[in-house]
Design a protein around this motif. Structure first.
Motif, mmCIF file in Angstrom:
data_model
loop_
_atom_site.group_PDB
_atom_site.id
_atom_site.type_symbol
_atom_site.label_atom_id
_atom_site.label_comp_id
_atom_site.label_asym_id
_atom_site.label_seq_id
_atom_site.Cartn_x
_atom_site.Cartn_y
_atom_site.Cartn_z
ATOM 1 N N MET A 187 0.844 -1.195 0.000
ATOM 2 C CA MET A 187 0.000 0.000 0.000
ATOM 3 C C MET A 187 0.878 1.243 0.000
ATOM 4 S SD MET A 187 -2.776 -0.749 3.018
ATOM 5 C CE MET A 187 -2.019 -1.913 4.153
ATOM 6 N N SER A 188 0.336 2.316 -0.541
ATOM 7 C CA SER A 188 0.983 3.616 -0.383
ATOM 8 C C SER A 188 0.723 4.086 1.044
ATOM 9 C CB SER A 188 0.397 4.621 -1.379
ATOM 10 O OG SER A 188 -0.951 4.910 -1.033
ATOM 11 N N SER A 189 1.415 5.125 1.456
ATOM 12 C CA SER A 189 1.194 5.664 2.799
ATOM 13 C C SER A 189 -0.239 6.181 2.950
ATOM 14 C CB SER A 189 2.195 6.778 3.104
ATOM 15 O OG SER A 189 3.499 6.239 3.159
ATOM 16 N N GLU A 190 -0.766 6.805 1.902
ATOM 17 C CA GLU A 190 -2.136 7.314 1.956
ATOM 18 C C GLU A 190 -3.146 6.167 2.065
ATOM 19 O OE1 GLU A 190 0.114 8.223 -0.331
ATOM 20 O OE2 GLU A 190 0.343 10.396 -0.110
ATOM 21 N N THR A 191 -2.922 5.103 1.303
ATOM 22 C CA THR A 191 -3.816 3.951 1.357
ATOM 23 C C THR A 191 -3.746 3.291 2.733
ATOM 24 O OG1 THR A 191 -3.532 3.602 -1.014
ATOM 25 C CG2 THR A 191 -4.414 1.754 0.247
ATOM 26 N N PHE A 192 -2.541 3.223 3.294
ATOM 27 C CA PHE A 192 -2.384 2.648 4.634
ATOM 28 C C PHE A 192 -3.133 3.496 5.666
ATOM 29 C CE2 PHE A 192 0.444 1.862 8.457
ATOM 30 C CZ PHE A 192 -0.137 0.650 8.777
ATOM 31 N N ALA A 193 -3.080 4.818 5.526
ATOM 32 C CA ALA A 193 -3.823 5.698 6.433
ATOM 33 C C ALA A 193 -5.325 5.407 6.323
ATOM 34 C CB ALA A 193 -3.535 7.162 6.108
ATOM 35 N N SER A 194 -5.814 5.235 5.110
ATOM 36 C CA SER A 194 -7.237 4.910 4.916
ATOM 37 C C SER A 194 -7.570 3.552 5.527
ATOM 38 C CB SER A 194 -7.581 4.883 3.421
ATOM 39 O OG SER A 194 -7.459 6.156 2.870
ATOM 40 N N PHE A 195 -6.637 2.614 5.417
ATOM 41 C CA PHE A 195 -6.811 1.284 6.004
ATOM 42 C C PHE A 195 -7.007 1.396 7.516
ATOM 43 C CE2 PHE A 195 -4.845 -2.382 8.097
ATOM 44 C CZ PHE A 195 -5.521 -3.448 7.508
ATOM 45 N N ILE A 196 -6.157 2.165 8.173
ATOM 46 C CA ILE A 196 -6.261 2.337 9.628
ATOM 47 C C ILE A 196 -7.570 3.069 9.983
ATOM 48 C CG2 ILE A 196 -5.273 3.557 11.628
ATOM 49 C CD1 ILE A 196 -2.514 2.782 10.557
ATOM 50 N N GLN A 197 -7.881 4.113 9.225
ATOM 51 C CA GLN A 197 -9.120 4.853 9.496
ATOM 52 C C GLN A 197 -10.344 3.956 9.318
ATOM 53 O OE1 GLN A 197 -9.476 8.225 10.667
ATOM 54 N NE2 GLN A 197 -11.421 7.225 11.093
ATOM 55 N N SER A 198 -10.307 3.075 8.336
ATOM 56 C CA SER A 198 -11.424 2.147 8.113
ATOM 57 C C SER A 198 -11.623 1.222 9.301
ATOM 58 C CB SER A 198 -11.201 1.318 6.849
ATOM 59 O OG SER A 198 -11.257 2.132 5.717
ATOM 60 N N ARG A 199 -10.518 0.739 9.896
ATOM 61 C CA ARG A 199 -10.646 -0.123 11.078
ATOM 62 C C ARG A 199 -11.285 0.669 12.217
ATOM 63 N NH1 ARG A 199 -8.898 -2.121 7.187
ATOM 64 N NH2 ARG A 199 -11.126 -2.308 6.987
ATOM 65 N N ALA A 200 -10.893 1.925 12.377
ATOM 66 C CA ALA A 200 -11.488 2.763 13.430
ATOM 67 C C ALA A 200 -12.969 2.988 13.149
ATOM 68 C CB ALA A 200 -10.738 4.092 13.526
ATOM 69 N N GLU B 162 -14.940 1.041 11.638
ATOM 70 C CA GLU B 162 -15.637 -0.224 11.874
ATOM 71 C C GLU B 162 -15.726 -0.554 13.364
ATOM 72 O OE1 GLU B 162 -13.160 -2.903 9.672
ATOM 73 O OE2 GLU B 162 -13.838 -2.148 7.736
ATOM 74 N N SER B 163 -15.205 0.327 14.202
ATOM 75 C CA SER B 163 -15.181 0.135 15.656
ATOM 76 C C SER B 163 -14.410 -1.111 16.067
ATOM 77 C CB SER B 163 -16.600 0.097 16.238
ATOM 78 O OG SER B 163 -17.254 1.307 15.979
ATOM 79 N N VAL B 164 -13.337 -1.398 15.330
ATOM 80 C CA VAL B 164 -12.456 -2.495 15.724
ATOM 81 C C VAL B 164 -11.816 -2.100 17.043
ATOM 82 C CG1 VAL B 164 -10.331 -3.727 15.123
ATOM 83 C CG2 VAL B 164 -12.037 -3.273 13.361
ATOM 84 N N LYS B 165 -11.851 -2.993 18.006
ATOM 85 C CA LYS B 165 -11.322 -2.684 19.338
ATOM 86 C C LYS B 165 -9.796 -2.761 19.365
ATOM 87 C CE LYS B 165 -11.828 -4.019 24.159
ATOM 88 N NZ LYS B 165 -12.330 -4.995 25.096
ATOM 89 N N ASN B 166 -9.241 -3.841 18.779
ATOM 90 C CA ASN B 166 -7.793 -4.053 18.785
ATOM 91 C C ASN B 166 -7.305 -4.433 17.394
ATOM 92 O OD1 ASN B 166 -7.100 -3.937 21.716
ATOM 93 N ND2 ASN B 166 -8.587 -5.599 21.803
ATOM 94 N N VAL B 167 -6.314 -3.690 16.927
ATOM 95 C CA VAL B 167 -5.616 -4.055 15.698
ATOM 96 C C VAL B 167 -4.238 -4.538 16.113
ATOM 97 C CG1 VAL B 167 -4.677 -3.271 13.489
ATOM 98 C CG2 VAL B 167 -6.861 -2.364 14.299
ATOM 99 N N ILE B 168 -3.920 -5.767 15.718
ATOM 100 C CA ILE B 168 -2.631 -6.369 16.047
ATOM 101 C C ILE B 168 -1.787 -6.395 14.779
ATOM 102 C CG2 ILE B 168 -1.452 -8.394 17.013
ATOM 103 C CD1 ILE B 168 -3.689 -7.561 18.907
ATOM 104 N N PHE B 169 -0.636 -5.736 14.804
ATOM 105 C CA PHE B 169 0.339 -5.835 13.721
ATOM 106 C C PHE B 169 1.352 -6.880 14.155
ATOM 107 C CE2 PHE B 169 -1.362 -1.561 13.254
ATOM 108 C CZ PHE B 169 -1.567 -1.464 11.891
ATOM 109 N N LEU B 170 1.476 -7.945 13.391
ATOM 110 C CA LEU B 170 2.345 -9.055 13.776
ATOM 111 C C LEU B 170 3.540 -9.183 12.846
ATOM 112 C CD1 LEU B 170 3.005 -11.657 15.402
ATOM 113 C CD2 LEU B 170 1.521 -12.880 13.780
#
Length: 157
Positions: free
Chosen positions: A80-93, A95-103
């Motif tokens: 992903m580009s940095s902008e797409t990654f930002a949208s990815f994180i915002q989308s999880r928020a 969606e009310s995702v409680k925990n995002v785990i980067f492994l």
């Protein structure tokens, strides 16, 4: 939403520690976040590559909650580009995702069970980096994404 950074291996090397701590502190201005360094199994040296990945996978699966959103860093994952990654994180928020785990997996990658459990496989780069550097890159990119979400000047496109 809380961001968790999980990595299998040893503590941050001094050349990585300062940067990881700096970016993690900055990320905490946007989302609560924390690092968990998961020690490899005690008998890791005597295990085959497959056995080691399986044992590490069991440790990870035992620590995951059913509703955790697992982002696996994998060289074959989607880039992903940095902008797409930002949208990815915002989308999880959104969606009310409680925990995002980067492994960040172990030296040989992760077990098939972890591959199947991952909600998303992210390829940070086609280049291969030492795990220690991946930690720093991950922390910086998450901070960059947060600054993009808030339309702050850290990221220049």
């Amino acid at each position: 939403m809380k961001l968790h950074f999980w990595t299998i291996g040893k503590a941050h090397e001094p050349y990585v520690k300062e940067g990881v701590e700096l970016f993690t502190k900055r990320i905490n201005n946007y989302f609560p976040s924390e690092w968990s360094i998961i020690a490899p199994p005690k008998n890791a040296a005597s295990l085959s590559e497959i056995e080691l990945k399986k044992k590490e996978g069991e440790i990870i699966l035992n620590n995951l909650q059913k509703d955790d959103y697992l982002v696996l860093l994998d060289e074959r994952g989607k880039q992903m580009s940095s902008e797409t990654f930002a949208s990815f994180i915002q989308s999880r928020a959104n969606e009310s995702v409680k925990n995002v785990i980067f492994l960040i997996g172990g030296a040989y990658g992760v077990s098939d069970d972890i591959m199947k459990r991952a909600n998303y496989k992210w390829g940070v780069s086609q280049l291969v980096f030492p795990h220690q550097l991946v930690r720093l890159i991950l922390a910086e990119q998450v901070y960059r994404a947060c600054s993009i979400i808030r339309n702050e000047k850290y990221h220049h496109s």
